[in-house]
Design a protein around this motif. Structure first.
Motif, mmCIF file in Angstrom:
data_model
loop_
_atom_site.group_PDB
_atom_site.id
_atom_site.type_symbol
_atom_site.label_atom_id
_atom_site.label_comp_id
_atom_site.label_asym_id
_atom_site.label_seq_id
_atom_site.Cartn_x
_atom_site.Cartn_y
_atom_site.Cartn_z
ATOM 1 N N PHE A 194 -2.905 -66.159 145.812
ATOM 2 C CA PHE A 194 -2.283 -65.969 147.043
ATOM 3 C C PHE A 194 -0.595 -66.458 147.183
ATOM 4 C CE2 PHE A 194 -0.690 -67.532 151.420
ATOM 5 C CZ PHE A 194 -1.019 -66.111 152.182
ATOM 6 N N ILE A 195 -0.642 -67.934 146.571
ATOM 7 C CA ILE A 195 0.717 -68.472 146.265
ATOM 8 C C ILE A 195 1.395 -67.521 145.495
ATOM 9 C CG2 ILE A 195 2.109 -70.360 145.271
ATOM 10 C CD1 ILE A 195 -0.462 -72.174 146.415
ATOM 11 N N THR A 196 1.050 -67.049 144.586
ATOM 12 C CA THR A 196 1.646 -66.214 143.392
ATOM 13 C C THR A 196 2.146 -64.903 144.179
ATOM 14 O OG1 THR A 196 0.378 -66.675 141.588
ATOM 15 C CG2 THR A 196 1.404 -64.717 141.440
ATOM 16 N N MET A 197 1.362 -64.494 145.181
ATOM 17 C CA MET A 197 1.793 -63.176 145.954
ATOM 18 C C MET A 197 2.976 -63.461 146.935
ATOM 19 S SD MET A 197 0.162 -60.916 148.833
ATOM 20 C CE MET A 197 0.051 -62.373 150.133
ATOM 21 N N VAL A 198 2.807 -64.718 147.492
ATOM 22 C CA VAL A 198 3.804 -65.109 148.489
ATOM 23 C C VAL A 198 5.225 -65.450 147.734
ATOM 24 C CG1 VAL A 198 4.458 -66.734 150.317
ATOM 25 C CG2 VAL A 198 2.048 -65.796 150.118
ATOM 26 N N SER A 238 3.742 -70.446 137.934
ATOM 27 C CA SER A 238 2.878 -71.721 137.837
ATOM 28 C C SER A 238 1.232 -71.616 138.357
ATOM 29 C CB SER A 238 3.595 -72.808 138.227
ATOM 30 O OG SER A 238 4.787 -72.856 137.734
ATOM 31 N N ALA A 239 1.530 -71.041 139.446
ATOM 32 C CA ALA A 239 0.501 -70.804 140.548
ATOM 33 C C ALA A 239 -0.617 -70.078 139.906
ATOM 34 C CB ALA A 239 0.603 -70.642 141.896
ATOM 35 N N VAL A 284 -8.551 -60.287 134.544
ATOM 36 C CA VAL A 284 -7.526 -59.461 133.421
ATOM 37 C C VAL A 284 -6.544 -59.145 133.948
ATOM 38 C CG1 VAL A 284 -7.672 -57.333 132.086
ATOM 39 C CG2 VAL A 284 -9.780 -58.799 132.054
ATOM 40 N N MET A 285 -6.348 -58.850 135.229
ATOM 41 C CA MET A 285 -5.039 -58.440 135.942
ATOM 42 C C MET A 285 -4.080 -59.560 135.719
ATOM 43 S SD MET A 285 -5.792 -55.756 138.821
ATOM 44 C CE MET A 285 -3.973 -55.304 139.172
ATOM 45 N N TYR A 286 -4.551 -60.755 136.138
ATOM 46 C CA TYR A 286 -3.819 -61.984 135.935
ATOM 47 C C TYR A 286 -3.429 -62.449 135.002
ATOM 48 C CZ TYR A 286 -3.262 -62.493 141.152
ATOM 49 O OH TYR A 286 -3.263 -61.992 142.494
ATOM 50 N N ARG A 329 9.584 -57.437 137.147
ATOM 51 C CA ARG A 329 8.328 -56.865 136.812
ATOM 52 C C ARG A 329 7.139 -57.683 137.242
ATOM 53 N NH1 ARG A 329 9.825 -53.435 131.273
ATOM 54 N NH2 ARG A 329 11.366 -52.280 132.231
ATOM 55 N N ALA A 330 7.397 -58.993 136.654
ATOM 56 C CA ALA A 330 6.041 -59.981 137.130
ATOM 57 C C ALA A 330 6.025 -60.092 138.444
ATOM 58 C CB ALA A 330 6.536 -61.380 136.455
ATOM 59 N N ALA A 331 7.119 -60.086 139.306
ATOM 60 C CA ALA A 331 6.761 -60.166 140.774
ATOM 61 C C ALA A 331 6.072 -59.338 141.358
ATOM 62 C CB ALA A 331 8.301 -60.457 141.247
ATOM 63 N N VAL A 332 6.391 -57.673 140.864
ATOM 64 C CA VAL A 332 5.731 -56.663 141.269
ATOM 65 C C VAL A 332 4.085 -56.490 140.911
ATOM 66 C CG1 VAL A 332 5.421 -54.286 141.114
ATOM 67 C CG2 VAL A 332 7.928 -55.186 141.497
ATOM 68 N N LEU A 333 4.091 -57.199 139.818
ATOM 69 C CA LEU A 333 2.551 -57.232 139.299
ATOM 70 C C LEU A 333 1.969 -58.223 139.832
ATOM 71 C CD1 LEU A 333 0.656 -56.068 137.494
ATOM 72 C CD2 LEU A 333 1.299 -57.767 135.668
ATOM 73 N N GLY A 334 2.572 -59.394 140.300
ATOM 74 C CA GLY A 334 1.939 -60.630 141.092
ATOM 75 C C GLY A 334 1.392 -60.081 142.565
ATOM 76 N N ILE A 335 2.429 -59.087 143.249
ATOM 77 C CA ILE A 335 1.982 -58.664 144.540
ATOM 78 C C ILE A 335 0.877 -57.679 144.411
ATOM 79 C CG2 ILE A 335 3.092 -57.252 146.656
ATOM 80 C CD1 ILE A 335 5.607 -58.548 145.809
ATOM 81 N N VAL A 336 1.161 -56.803 143.539
ATOM 82 C CA VAL A 336 -0.025 -55.701 143.248
ATOM 83 C C VAL A 336 -1.287 -56.405 143.127
ATOM 84 C CG1 VAL A 336 -0.654 -53.647 142.092
ATOM 85 C CG2 VAL A 336 1.531 -53.881 142.751
#
Lengths: 44, 277
Positions: free
Chosen positions: B92-96, B115-116, B157-159, B178-185
């Protein structure tokens, strides 16, 4: 009854947490030595 | 400023390269800033986490009673559910943080997201291991391709893929975006995992702790002790992991500045020689 699973679970998680925590401390120590003190933001 | 967690170099590799500003044995360098990622705050947090962990062992293994149908295996619950909660929190922290990064382009939030996610993956591994060990005495098997377990595997696997994207050899800004988009998806899959027991029929039990929980008082208390212990450990790890990412970024910046200076000196020397000739 089932104590073997309980002991295995607590041992694996405990050791895993300890190994990861120690790796964080050691990596942080190694990296911090390479950065001048004035650039060590967020470290205190 | 380079907006990236330049995590391509492992800690040991970084240690091998010449430490120009080396301080002896990682202690203080004379400056008030420590030559490690610890601080007074993290030390207090660490002590609190250790005390909470000791309490978890006491309540989880000694004081809480066995359950009628699961006998002693219920003790794995005090480990499994806190691991789940902390893994979800990490993701959740990664997404936010990823959303904030995409809006502000701030290095801080990019590093928090990475990190999260790493700590979330670590706790996901504990969740899967403790769950398998709990499954053997209760279901009769360590693993079954149940909707909850399958979606959890896909989530992990996604993370892991997310962490791999953060290590790609790309321009830092591109890699972070790209990482941020993947972190949200990827967080969408956390929601699928959470509701998989309601949406599909499987062997995994539904909600364990809720408003209508029918647990023994001491069992419920032991679970909350485990939750507090794991939350404190998570907070301690997140701070240290963030500081490591920050230090890696600083080292990369230093290396880049040094390479540019050398290149400039080289160009100047060649220019002088050319003029002399």
């Amino acid at each position: 009854m089932h104590w073997e699973y309980v002991i295995a679970g607590y041992s694996i998680v405990g050791v895993g947490l300890a190994v990861y925590a120690v790796s964080l401390i050691r990596t942080g120590r190694a990296l911090a030595r390479q950065v001048p003190p004035k650039r060590r933001r967020f470290l205190d | 400023m380079t907006i990236s967690d330049s995590s391509s170099g492992a800690g040991t590799e970084a240690q091998d390269s010449a430490p120009q500003n080396a301080a002896p044995d990682g202690a203080s360098t004379g400056d008030s800033t420590p030559a490690n990622t610890g601080s007074r705050g993290t030390r207090r947090l660490g002590v609190a986490a250790l005390l909470a962990t000791a309490a978890l062992l006491l309540f989880g293994l000694v004081l809480s009673p066995p359950e009628a149908s699961q006998a002693e295996a219920v003790r794995l619950f005090y480990l499994h559910l806190p691991s789940v909660a902390v893994a979800y929190l990490g993701f959740f922290i990664t997404m936010v943080a990823s959303i904030i990064y995409l809006r502000k382009g701030s290095l801080f939030w990019d590093l928090v997201a990475g990190s999260a996610a790493e700590i979330g993956v670590v706790f996901s591994a504990f969740m899967l291991i403790s769950g398998s060990l709990w499954g053997r005495p209760t279901w009769g098997v360590y693993w079954v391709w149940d909707p909850r377990l399958t979606s959890t595997t896909v989530m992990v696997v996604m993370y892991i893929g997310y962490l791999a994207v953060r290590r790609l050899e790309l321009p830092p800004e591109v890699r972070s975006r790209r990482a941020a988009v993947l972190g949200i998806v990827s967080f969408l899959n956390v929601i699928v995992v959470r509701y998989s027991v309601k949406w599909w029929r499987g062997v995994h039990q539904g909600e364990t702790v809720g408003l209508d929980t029918q647990m023994d008082g001491l069992q419920l208390f032991s679970f909350f002790v485990g939750l507090v212990a794991f939350m404190l450990i998570f907070a301690w790890m997140l701070i240290h992991r963030f500081r490591i990412s920050w230090l890696r970024h600083e080292i990369d910046e230093q290396a880049l500045a040094q390479a540019l200076a050398e290149r400039r000196a080289e160009t100047n020397a060649t220019g002088l020689l050319g003029r002399k000739n």
